[in-house]
Scaffold this motif. Structure first.
Motif, PDB file in Angstrom:
ATOM      1  N   VAL A 215     -34.694 -23.522 -29.323  1.00 36.69           N
ATOM      2  CA  VAL A 215     -35.542 -23.510 -30.519  1.00 36.69           C
ATOM      3  C   VAL A 215     -34.880 -24.315 -31.634  1.00 36.69           C
ATOM      4  N   THR A 216     -33.586 -24.084 -31.856  1.00 36.17           N
ATOM      5  CA  THR A 216     -32.854 -24.825 -32.890  1.00 36.17           C
ATOM      6  C   THR A 216     -32.835 -26.316 -32.585  1.00 36.17           C
ATOM      7  N   LEU A 217     -32.741 -26.671 -31.302  1.00 32.98           N
ATOM      8  CA  LEU A 217     -32.779 -28.085 -30.909  1.00 32.98           C
ATOM      9  C   LEU A 217     -34.118 -28.713 -31.268  1.00 32.98           C
ATOM     10  N   LEU A 218     -35.217 -27.999 -30.993  1.00 33.81           N
ATOM     11  CA  LEU A 218     -36.548 -28.515 -31.333  1.00 33.81           C
ATOM     12  C   LEU A 218     -36.672 -28.732 -32.836  1.00 33.81           C
ATOM     13  N   LEU A 219     -36.224 -27.752 -33.630  1.00 35.08           N
ATOM     14  CA  LEU A 219     -36.295 -27.883 -35.084  1.00 35.08           C
ATOM     15  C   LEU A 219     -35.448 -29.063 -35.561  1.00 35.08           C
ATOM     16  N   THR A 220     -34.293 -29.267 -34.910  1.00 35.89           N
ATOM     17  CA  THR A 220     -33.406 -30.379 -35.261  1.00 35.89           C
ATOM     18  C   THR A 220     -34.081 -31.722 -35.002  1.00 35.89           C
ATOM     19  N   ILE A 221     -34.709 -31.848 -33.846  1.00 39.43           N
ATOM     20  CA  ILE A 221     -35.409 -33.093 -33.501  1.00 39.43           C
ATOM     21  C   ILE A 221     -36.534 -33.370 -34.494  1.00 39.43           C
ATOM     22  N   MET A 222     -37.241 -32.308 -34.900  1.00 43.29           N
ATOM     23  CA  MET A 222     -38.353 -32.487 -35.833  1.00 43.29           C
ATOM     24  C   MET A 222     -37.862 -32.935 -37.205  1.00 43.29           C
ATOM     25  N   VAL A 223     -36.709 -32.450 -37.628  1.00 45.66           N
ATOM     26  CA  VAL A 223     -36.149 -32.921 -38.905  1.00 45.66           C
ATOM     27  C   VAL A 223     -35.870 -34.420 -38.815  1.00 45.66           C
ATOM     28  N   ILE A 224     -35.322 -34.858 -37.697  1.00 45.70           N
ATOM     29  CA  ILE A 224     -35.032 -36.285 -37.508  1.00 45.70           C
ATOM     30  C   ILE A 224     -36.319 -37.097 -37.535  1.00 45.70           C
ATOM     31  N   LEU A 225     -37.391 -36.555 -36.948  1.00 42.34           N
ATOM     32  CA  LEU A 225     -38.662 -37.280 -36.881  1.00 42.34           C
ATOM     33  C   LEU A 225     -39.384 -37.354 -38.226  1.00 42.34           C
ATOM     34  N   THR A 226     -38.892 -36.618 -39.232  1.00 44.71           N
ATOM     35  CA  THR A 226     -39.451 -36.798 -40.573  1.00 44.71           C
ATOM     36  C   THR A 226     -39.002 -38.131 -41.171  1.00 44.71           C
ATOM     37  N   PHE A 227     -37.885 -38.659 -40.658  1.00 46.09           N
ATOM     38  CA  PHE A 227     -37.269 -39.879 -41.195  1.00 46.09           C
ATOM     39  C   PHE A 227     -37.083 -39.788 -42.710  1.00 46.09           C
ATOM     40  N   SER A 228     -36.805 -38.570 -43.150  1.00 50.88           N
ATOM     41  CA  SER A 228     -36.493 -38.326 -44.555  1.00 50.88           C
ATOM     42  C   SER A 228     -34.982 -38.410 -44.724  1.00 50.88           C
ATOM     43  N   TYR A 229     -34.541 -39.318 -45.572  1.00 43.67           N
ATOM     44  CA  TYR A 229     -33.096 -39.522 -45.747  1.00 43.67           C
ATOM     45  C   TYR A 229     -32.408 -38.241 -46.194  1.00 43.67           C
ATOM     46  N   SER A 230     -32.980 -37.574 -47.188  1.00 39.93           N
ATOM     47  CA  SER A 230     -32.357 -36.368 -47.718  1.00 39.93           C
ATOM     48  C   SER A 230     -32.331 -35.256 -46.674  1.00 39.93           C
ATOM     49  N   SER A 231     -33.421 -35.117 -45.905  1.00 40.16           N
ATOM     50  CA  SER A 231     -33.481 -34.057 -44.901  1.00 40.16           C
ATOM     51  C   SER A 231     -32.482 -34.291 -43.776  1.00 40.16           C
ATOM     52  N   ILE A 232     -32.371 -35.529 -43.315  1.00 41.82           N
ATOM     53  CA  ILE A 232     -31.435 -35.834 -42.233  1.00 41.82           C
ATOM     54  C   ILE A 232     -29.998 -35.707 -42.724  1.00 41.82           C
ATOM     55  N   ALA A 233     -29.751 -36.075 -43.977  1.00 44.41           N
ATOM     56  CA  ALA A 233     -28.409 -35.923 -44.545  1.00 44.41           C
ATOM     57  C   ALA A 233     -28.020 -34.445 -44.610  1.00 44.41           C
ATOM     58  N   VAL A 234     -28.964 -33.589 -45.021  1.00 48.87           N
ATOM     59  CA  VAL A 234     -28.704 -32.149 -45.070  1.00 48.87           C
ATOM     60  C   VAL A 234     -28.494 -31.598 -43.667  1.00 48.87           C
ATOM     61  N   LEU A 235     -29.302 -32.066 -42.712  1.00 44.21           N
ATOM     62  CA  LEU A 235     -29.142 -31.652 -41.316  1.00 44.21           C
ATOM     63  C   LEU A 235     -27.746 -31.992 -40.804  1.00 44.21           C
ATOM     64  N   PHE A 236     -27.290 -33.204 -41.117  1.00 41.19           N
ATOM     65  CA  PHE A 236     -25.946 -33.641 -40.716  1.00 41.19           C
ATOM     66  C   PHE A 236     -24.883 -32.719 -41.312  1.00 41.19           C
ATOM     67  N   LEU A 237     -25.071 -32.348 -42.588  1.00 42.45           N
ATOM     68  CA  LEU A 237     -24.137 -31.437 -43.257  1.00 42.45           C
ATOM     69  C   LEU A 237     -24.131 -30.071 -42.575  1.00 42.45           C
ATOM     70  N   ILE A 238     -25.319 -29.583 -42.190  1.00 45.19           N
ATOM     71  CA  ILE A 238     -25.420 -28.282 -41.523  1.00 45.19           C
ATOM     72  C   ILE A 238     -24.558 -28.254 -40.265  1.00 45.19           C
ATOM     73  N   TYR A 239     -24.637 -29.317 -39.471  1.00 47.33           N
ATOM     74  CA  TYR A 239     -23.886 -29.329 -38.209  1.00 47.33           C
ATOM     75  C   TYR A 239     -22.389 -29.567 -38.445  1.00 47.33           C
ATOM     76  N   ILE A 240     -22.055 -30.270 -39.509  1.00 55.76           N
ATOM     77  CA  ILE A 240     -20.629 -30.387 -39.863  1.00 55.76           C
ATOM     78  C   ILE A 240     -20.072 -29.006 -40.214  1.00 55.76           C
ATOM     79  N   LEU A 241     -20.830 -28.255 -41.034  1.00 57.05           N
ATOM     80  CA  LEU A 241     -20.407 -26.910 -41.406  1.00 57.05           C
ATOM     81  C   LEU A 241     -20.367 -25.985 -40.197  1.00 57.05           C
ATOM     82  N   TYR A 242     -21.308 -26.165 -39.292  1.00 62.16           N
ATOM     83  CA  TYR A 242     -21.370 -25.314 -38.106  1.00 62.16           C
ATOM     84  C   TYR A 242     -20.156 -25.508 -37.201  1.00 62.16           C
ATOM     85  N   PHE A 243     -19.757 -26.755 -37.002  1.00 62.39           N
ATOM     86  CA  PHE A 243     -18.640 -27.042 -36.099  1.00 62.39           C
ATOM     87  C   PHE A 243     -17.288 -27.023 -36.811  1.00 62.39           C
ATOM     88  N   PHE A 244     -17.320 -26.855 -38.155  1.00 65.42           N
ATOM     89  CA  PHE A 244     -16.067 -26.817 -38.908  1.00 65.42           C
ATOM     90  C   PHE A 244     -15.446 -25.428 -38.767  1.00 65.42           C
TER      91      PHE A 244
END
Length: 394
Positions: A215-244
């Motif tokens: 489910v999280t993977l699907l939501l992640t792909i959909m954020v990427i498909l928005t092609f919103s710079y701010s949204s993808i940047a926040v998504l990238f930050l989320i995964y940095i925090l997750y793996f940190f």
């Protein structure tokens, strides 16, 4: 039959049907988070739903506010009322009706949020709520995929009914002849904002609620498909925090599921490499060179609305034009005291759950509006999931 007997029967009926009430309330709350851009007159669909939820809580005997919470409510509303009075006495540009309308909105959101928070935590509904949020999010993703396909089909598939109460203009979804997924939201970045919040709740909640990684993977792909710079940047930050997390790094093991993530990411990169360059790489270069005025406005120019002559009490609630930066918004509208209190709230969130707290600060630069229903639902979800202690707001 006297009134006391009727009341007792009603209370017994509600107690026997509490599980059904919880399904209705959690479902309505989850749906309301997706309709923040739908307008009917001057109100959003979310506000109508929240009003109905409040009624459901009240008539089912599940609405209550604790004593310490009343003190916090009085503090917040007291600061706003004092601000309105000071502005009405000394600020010639201040329109009292606008300020009162803002006060009513804030009071409404606070009262509904407090009631929902107490109801959800008292009956331990955190698991059910997060699962319901994800089910609705998946439905929103499916609708988004359908609308994107319908737009590419050039009128073969109907989709307009999804946008009856929000934007329909070409620029709300098109970028250089590329369809950006926005589902039922008014623009792609708002869909990204919503999905990023759900993803962060899935990954960072301290209630030990487990949501399927698919489910999280699907939501992640959909954020990427928005092609919103701010949204993808926040998504990238989320995964940095997750793996940190050193323990996660040390205990990392490659599994078959990892291949799904890697292949999905590579497929998206290869399929949309030109778009990724235009919307992400090129825009990053523009930001670093100072040529991206949208990013500059969000981070820097939003503070231009702060009136230095009225910095202590601000311009008055509802008197700042719409801007993305909520911190600048609050300082401009409500002045220094409210701004300091909001900064203290941000610090509290960071101390209690630094990953969700940092994300809260960042998201306050993506979608502004401290009077918006999306902001208040996000606050509610934060307080529900930020701590493992179920009595955060006692």
């Amino acid at each position: 039959m006297d009134n006391t007997s009727l009341l007792n029967k009603w209370m017994q009926f509600n107690e026997n049907n509490n599980e059904k009430w919880s399904i209705v309330i959690l479902l309505l709350l989850s749906i309301s988070f997706t309709l923040t851009d739908w307008m009917l007159g001057i109100f959003t669909f979310t506000e109508f739903i929240l009003m109905f939820i409040g009624v459901c809580l009240f008539i089912s005997g599940n609405y209550h506010i604790r004593l310490k919470q009343i003190k916090w409510i009085l503090l917040i509303l007291g600061v706003i009322v004092a601000n309105l009075l000071l502005n009405s006495l000394s600020n010639e540009q201040f329109v009292l009706k606008v300020g009162i309308a803002g006060l009513i909105k804030v009071a409404f959101y606070i009262m509904v949020n407090m009631g929902l928070y107490n109801y959800i935590t008292e009956y331990n509904l955190e698991d059910n709520l997060l699962k319901t949020l994800n089910i609705i999010a998946v439905i929103i993703c499916v609708i988004g995929i359908y609308i994107t396909i319908a737009l590419y089909s050039d009128g073969v598939l109907p989709y307009e009914f999804f946008w009856k109460y929000t934007r329909t203009d070409f620029l709300s979804y098109n970028y250089n002849n590329l369809i950006r997924t926005r589902s039922i939201f008014s623009e792609p970045s708002y869909l990204g904002y919503y999905l990023n919040i759900i993803i962060s709740l899935n990954l960072f909640n301290k209630k030990s609620v487990k949501i399927s990684s698919w489910v999280t993977l699907l939501l992640t792909i959909m954020v990427i498909l928005t092609f919103s710079y701010s949204s993808i940047a926040v998504l990238f930050l989320i995964y940095i925090l997750y793996f940190f997390n050193l323990n996660k790094i040390k205990g990392f093991k490659w599994t078959k599921k990892m291949w799904v993530y890697v292949i999905s990411l590579l497929a998206i990169v290869l399929l949309f490499k030109n778009v990724i360059y235009e919307t992400l790489i090129k825009r990053t270069i523009d930001i670093l060179n100072g040529n991206d005025f949208s990013a500059i406005f969000r981070i820097v120019r939003s503070w231009d609305y702060v009136n230095k002559e009225h910095i202590f009490m601000g311009n008055g609630m509802g008197h700042t034009p719409e801007i993305w930066n909520i911190y600048a918004y609050i300082l401009s509208d409500l002045g220094l005291i409210a701004f300091v209190l909001f900064c203290i709230l941000s610090l509290y969130l960071i101390i209690n759950n630094y990953k969700m707290g940092i994300l809260f600060v960042i998201l306050n630069f993506q979608k502004g509006g401290y009077l918006s229903s999306a902001f208040w639902i996000y606050l509610l979800l934060l307080f529900i999931y930020i701590n493992s202690n179920k009595k955060t707001l006692t």
